[in-house]
Each structure stands twice: as structure tokens, then as C-alpha cells.
Design an enzyme around this catalytic site. Structure first.
Site, PDB file in Angstrom:
ATOM      1  CG  ASP A   1     -13.756  15.723  35.805  1.00 20.80           C
ATOM      2  OD1 ASP A   1     -12.629  15.467  36.248  1.00 20.80           O
ATOM      3  OD2 ASP A   1     -13.944  16.409  34.776  1.00 20.80           O
ATOM      4  CB  SER A   2     -10.782  11.364  38.589  1.00 17.50           C
ATOM      5  OG  SER A   2     -10.989  11.796  39.922  1.00 17.50           O
TER       6      SER A   2
ATOM      7  CG  ASP B   1     -12.962  18.479  38.857  1.00 16.28           C
ATOM      8  OD1 ASP B   1     -12.345  19.562  38.848  1.00 16.28           O
ATOM      9  OD2 ASP B   1     -12.416  17.373  38.664  1.00 16.28           O
TER      10      ASP B   1
ATOM     11  CE  LYS C   1      -9.548  19.868  39.713  1.00 17.50           C
ATOM     12  NZ  LYS C   1      -9.536  19.510  38.282  1.00 17.50           N
TER      13      LYS C   1
ATOM     14  CD  GLU D   1     -10.012  19.162  33.070  1.00 19.50           C
ATOM     15  OE1 GLU D   1      -9.917  19.026  31.827  1.00 19.50           O
ATOM     16  OE2 GLU D   1     -10.201  18.204  33.842  1.00 19.50           O
TER      17      GLU D   1
ATOM     18  CD  GLU E   1      -4.084  15.390  35.503  1.00 13.78           C
ATOM     19  OE1 GLU E   1      -5.018  16.168  35.745  1.00 13.78           O
ATOM     20  OE2 GLU E   1      -4.258  14.174  35.260  1.00 13.78           O
TER      21      GLU E   1
HETATM   22  O1  KIV Z   1     -10.663  14.817  38.512  1.00 17.74           O
HETATM   23  C1  KIV Z   1      -9.651  14.731  39.212  1.00 17.74           C
HETATM   24  O2  KIV Z   1      -9.518  13.873  40.070  1.00 17.74           O
HETATM   25  C2  KIV Z   1      -8.594  15.701  38.994  1.00 17.74           C
HETATM   26  C3  KIV Z   1      -7.252  15.403  39.593  1.00 17.74           C
HETATM   27  C4  KIV Z   1      -6.576  14.337  38.805  1.00 17.74           C
HETATM   28  C5  KIV Z   1      -6.409  16.613  39.738  1.00 17.74           C
HETATM   29  O3  KIV Z   1      -8.783  16.681  38.341  1.00 17.74           O
END
Ligand code: KIV
Length: 268
Positions: free
Chosen positions: A45-46, A88, A116, A118, A185
Site C-alpha cells: 500500500d506504499s 497488502d 499482508k 499490519e 520495518e
Molecule cells: O507497503 C509497502 O510497501 C510495505 C513495505 C514497506 C514493507 O509494507
């Protein structure tokens, strides 16, 4: 044509071999990364930061994730060597196990091999439920960008004894609940090493030192095209004469050989 599986990544950990992961958000880069031999693509989600120009990942929606995961899956499918794809779950789409199941369905149907999200112990029931339903889960501890405001900014996590012990306990509990992989992270190297030893699941670090099982970076950061370069990032494009394919291959090799991250990219 060969496809990287979660079992393959687990085998690498068992053999004490490192693995590499990069983020990707579109088909073209996904194919380049896959064919360069990188083991895992994270559709992170970056994308809120590097694709949408948002300050945080909070505004990213499930529809955004579905679109970009589908694009990446198309690119990986066209490659000779096919990465494992992690997708994500965006902000506030996994508040309850039931909500997480619906989100996981969307992420997996878009083309991810693993989801994934958090957080720590509050996610144990969710991980158990997803695991029972055949969904592989990657957990994410340390600096969790979806909570950046509550954390008071983009700061290294686990610096004091109490938060470090909580992170170790969380990692063990997440694995016991069924998590198959863990992202750490912005965590001090020593703590990341301790967690990596304490669990059997593969641990990939970003700003977590070299003594984890694998490394992940945001593509735009390692290509040196993000406006800000964090301490834990190396500009591989600069080291590869401006050639994208060579930069990605260099990253993969440097991770495999434990030349990246160096001490200058790590937190003590
Ligand atoms: O969203 C993302 O790219 C991430 C990485 C920074 C691990 O979660």
C-alpha cells in the site's frame, strides 16, 4: 517457466539462504523484477506514496489494491521466472476476522498468493481464521505505516526493553496463530536478529539490518527516484549506471550475498 512458492521461501530460511523482495505496482516493472530473479513481489500500500503522491498509506482503498495486484499478476504471468506475489490489505479493511476474510477474497482473486497486514496480538483470531480457510498470511511488525499518526511519525520501533519484548512475543504469537512470513520495518538490527532466530517463519526486513532472512525495499526508493531517501535505502540505480534491469539484478545479488544492507543502512 518456474513459480516461486511460499514453501520455497521457507526452504531458503531452513538452508540459511537469503531471499529478496521488491515492491511493484504495474505489469512492466513486475515482469522486469520477476525476470531479474527477485524471489518475491510485494504489491504494497506504499503505492499511496509512490503512485498516488499521498503523504501516508491511509487513503489507499481496496479497489486501488485490487487494480494494482491484477496489473502485477499479469506482468508476473508473462515472465520466465515468476515471483511469489504478496498483496497488502489496506487501512481499516481487516478490523474483524469477517471483514478480513472478505478483504482477503478480493486480494487473492486479484492475483496475490499471500496477504499482508499490519499489527500484533489483536490479529491472532484473524490469522487463525484465514489460515483455516487456506489463505497464507504475512504479518508486519515494527514501524507499521498505517498507524504512523498514532506512532508519532516514521520512527524506529523497539528501541526500549519493553517494546522490544512485546515485539518478540508478538512475532511468536503471530507464528503460532498461522502466519507464514513476517515483515520487520525500522527495527534495531539486534532485535530483528533475535526475532529471526526466535521464529521458524521467514522474516524479511526493511531497515532491520542484515541478520534477517530476506530484504524488501520500495522499488522507487532503490531506483533513486523517490524525493526522499531514508537511511535504510541504497540507490542501486546509481550503482548500475542508470540501467533498471541491472539495478534490480544488483539488488537481488547484494541481498543474496549479504552485502546489503550494510551497517550504514541499519539502526543500532
Ligand atoms: O507497503 C509497502 O510497501 C510495505 C513495505 C514497506 C514493507 O509494507
Amino acid at each position: 517457466m518456474s513459480k516461486t512458492t511460499i514453501s520455497h521461501i521457507e526452504k531458503l530460511k531452513a538452508q540459511d539462504e537469503k531471499f529478496s523482495c521488491l515492491t511493484a505496482y504495474d505489469a512492466t516493472f513486475a515482469q522486469v523484477i520477476s525476470d531479474a530473479g527477485v524471489d518475491v513481489i510485494l504489491v504494497g500500500d506504499s503505492l499511496g506514496n509512490v503512485i498516488q503522491g499521498q503523504e501516508t498509506t491511509v487513503p489507499v482503498t481496496l479497489e486501488d489494491m485490487e487494480y494494482h495486484i491484477a496489473c502485477v499478476a499479469n506482468g508476473v504471468a508473462a515472465a520466465e521466472r515468476q515471483c511469489l506475489i504478496i498483496g497488502d490489505m489496506p487501512y481499516m479493511t481487516y478490523n474483524t476476522p469477517e471483514e478480513a476474510y472478505a478483504t482477503a477474497r478480493s486480494i487473492m482473486q486479484a492475483g496475490a498468493n499471500m496477504v499482508k497486514f499490519e499489527g500484533g496480538s489483536w490479529l491472532l483470531d484473524t490469522i487463525r481464521g484465514l489460515t483455516e480457510r487456506g489463505v497464507a498470511v504475512c504479518a508486519h511488525l515494527g514501524l507499521t505505516p498505517q498507524s504512523v499518526d498514532a506512532l508519532g511519525g516514521f520512527k524506529v520501533q523497539g528501541r526500549d526493553q519493553k517494546t522490544a519484548q512485546t515485539m518478540i512475543a508478538d512475532a511468536k504469537a503471530l507464528e503460532q496463530a498461522g502466519a507464514r512470513m513476517l515483515v520487520l520495518e525500522c527495527v534495531p538490527s539486534e532485535l530483528a536478529a533475535q526475532i529471526t532466530q526466535a521464529v521458524s517463519m521467514p522474516v524479511m526486513g526493511i531497515g532491520a539490518g542484515v541478520d534477517v532472512d530476506g530484504q524488501v525495499l520500495v522499488l522507487h526508493d532503490m531506483l533513486g527516484i523517490s524525493p526522499f531517501q531514508a537511511k535504510f535505502v541504497r540507490n542501486f540505480m546509481a550503482d548500475a549506471n542508470g540501467n533498471i534491469q541491472a539495478a534490480v539484478e544488483l539488488y537481488h545479488n547484494e541481498v543474496k550475498e549479504m552485502n546489503f544492507p550494510a551497517q550504514e543502512h541499519s539502526f543500532e
